[in-house]
Design an enzyme around this catalytic site. Structure first.
Site, short mmCIF file in Angstrom:
data_model
loop_
_atom_site.label_atom_id
_atom_site.label_comp_id
_atom_site.label_asym_id
_atom_site.label_seq_id
_atom_site.Cartn_x
_atom_site.Cartn_y
_atom_site.Cartn_z
N VAL A 239 6.21 -32.66 -58.96
CA VAL A 239 6.37 -31.78 -57.84
C VAL A 239 5.99 -30.36 -58.28
O VAL A 239 6.22 -29.35 -57.54
CB VAL A 239 7.94 -31.80 -57.48
CG1 VAL A 239 8.21 -32.85 -56.61
CG2 VAL A 239 8.83 -31.58 -58.75
N GLY A 240 5.43 -30.15 -59.43
CA GLY A 240 4.88 -28.81 -59.85
C GLY A 240 5.40 -28.53 -61.46
O GLY A 240 5.87 -29.23 -62.12
N ARG A 241 5.24 -27.28 -61.70
CA ARG A 241 5.66 -26.48 -63.07
C ARG A 241 6.64 -25.67 -62.67
O ARG A 241 6.33 -24.71 -61.87
CB ARG A 241 4.38 -26.15 -63.60
CG ARG A 241 3.34 -27.01 -64.01
CD ARG A 241 2.21 -26.63 -64.94
NE ARG A 241 2.75 -26.05 -66.38
CZ ARG A 241 2.91 -26.76 -67.17
NH1 ARG A 241 2.43 -28.07 -67.15
NH2 ARG A 241 3.60 -26.48 -68.48
N GLY A 242 7.59 -25.60 -63.55
CA GLY A 242 8.52 -24.35 -63.56
C GLY A 242 8.50 -23.44 -64.83
O GLY A 242 7.28 -23.62 -65.32
N ASP B 231 13.58 -13.22 -62.10
CA ASP B 231 12.28 -13.69 -61.74
C ASP B 231 12.53 -14.23 -60.17
O ASP B 231 12.11 -15.46 -59.97
CB ASP B 231 11.77 -14.79 -62.58
CG ASP B 231 10.27 -15.15 -62.23
OD1 ASP B 231 9.55 -14.28 -61.80
OD2 ASP B 231 9.76 -15.98 -62.69
N GLY C 180 7.78 -25.89 -68.30
CA GLY C 180 8.08 -27.12 -68.07
C GLY C 180 7.23 -27.75 -66.85
O GLY C 180 7.02 -27.16 -65.94
#
Length: 271
Positions: free
Chosen positions: A10-13, A129, A16
């Site tokens: 589902v993506g990158r944080g 952020d 991570g």
């Protein structure tokens, strides 16, 4: 990991890779952020531990819920609540070029954000952020949760954070000028998010970083649509005030005549 079945990426944080998993024991869908310890610096590892520490402190309806964390195959695994509606940035982009939110819809989202941010600040934590990519939505895309606390800072009382972090378009003027900041920089970022809710575009954007910093430090942004009330225009101006001392606190925003009724409804529904 035996209890989890991977569904999809589902993506990158921050620091991570993020995957959607299904819990085999109860069928619940969760997000697991995987941070490979060999591939990150000691500073990045520290930020990952910060995220776990912050999530443990923050149990709130408008903040992504932390479930568990553990080490697996030399990676830190952070198990969190799944928000099925994607992030606020993608939702607003889907409304381009001119399908603006009605004021009441924007107020409902803003009120949830402010109540969530008020809880964060009451715990002496800066998000640092806050942006539309880090605000997650449920399936209805009417309820939101604040996420990605990878670079949050837990503050001692009266402390100010000196490290420059965050996404450039959301940086406050004092941060651009190398000055210390506290909760009022999160308020500036909240103002940037409100601007996007009302215009579907970023308040501050430029081709180069120096040009962007110039726009931010001058406080120069295009006016929002005339369809919004004078009170909404005034609130936006207060959030994006160049002087942090003149920006309202989360409590003052919640008490603003524009937001008050929406905030009261939220608290009634939370009880």
């Amino acid at each position: 990991m035996d209890n989890y079945e991977r569904v999809k990426a589902v993506g990158r944080g921050s620091y991570g890779v993020v995957h959607l998993y299904r819990c085999k024991s109860d069928g619940q869908q969760v997000v697991i952020k995987q941070i490979t310890l060999d591939a990150i610096t000691p500073q990045e590892a520290k930020m990952s531990h910060t995220e776990v520490k912050v999530l443990l402190m923050l149990q709130h309806p408008f903040i992504i819920q932390y479930h568990n964390s553990f080490q697996h195959d030399n990676a830190m695994m952070i198990v969190m609540e799944y928000a099925a509606g994607g992030n606020l940035h993608a939702y607003l982009q889907s409304r381009l070029p001119n399908n603006l939110l009605q004021e009441q819809d924007a107020l409902e989202l803003l009120s949830q954000l402010v109540v969530g941010l008020q809880h964060i600040h009451s715990c002496n934590i800066l998000h640092r952020d806050l942006k539309t990519h880090n605000i997650l939505l449920d399936r209805t895309q009417r309820k939101l949760k604040i996420g990605d606390f990878g670079i949050s800072k837990i503050l001692a009382s009266k402390s100010k954070a000196h490290t420059v972090v965050g996404t450039p378009c959301y940086l406050s003027p004092e941060l651009c000028q190398g000055k210390p900041y506290n909760q009022k920089s999160d308020i500036w970022a909240l103002g940037c998010v409100l601007y996007e809710l009302l215009s579907l575009n970023r308040a501050f954007h430029a081709e180069t970083l120096p040009a962007l910093i110039l726009k931010i430090t001058r406080g120069s942004f295009a006016p929002i649509s005339g369809q919004y009330s004078a009170g909404m225009h005034a609130l936006l101006q207060r959030l994006l005030h160049l002087d942090p001392a003149h920006r309202p606190s989360t409590n003052q925003i919640m008490a603003d005549p524009v937001t008050l009724s929406s905030v009261i409804r939220l608290h009634v529904n939370m009880d």
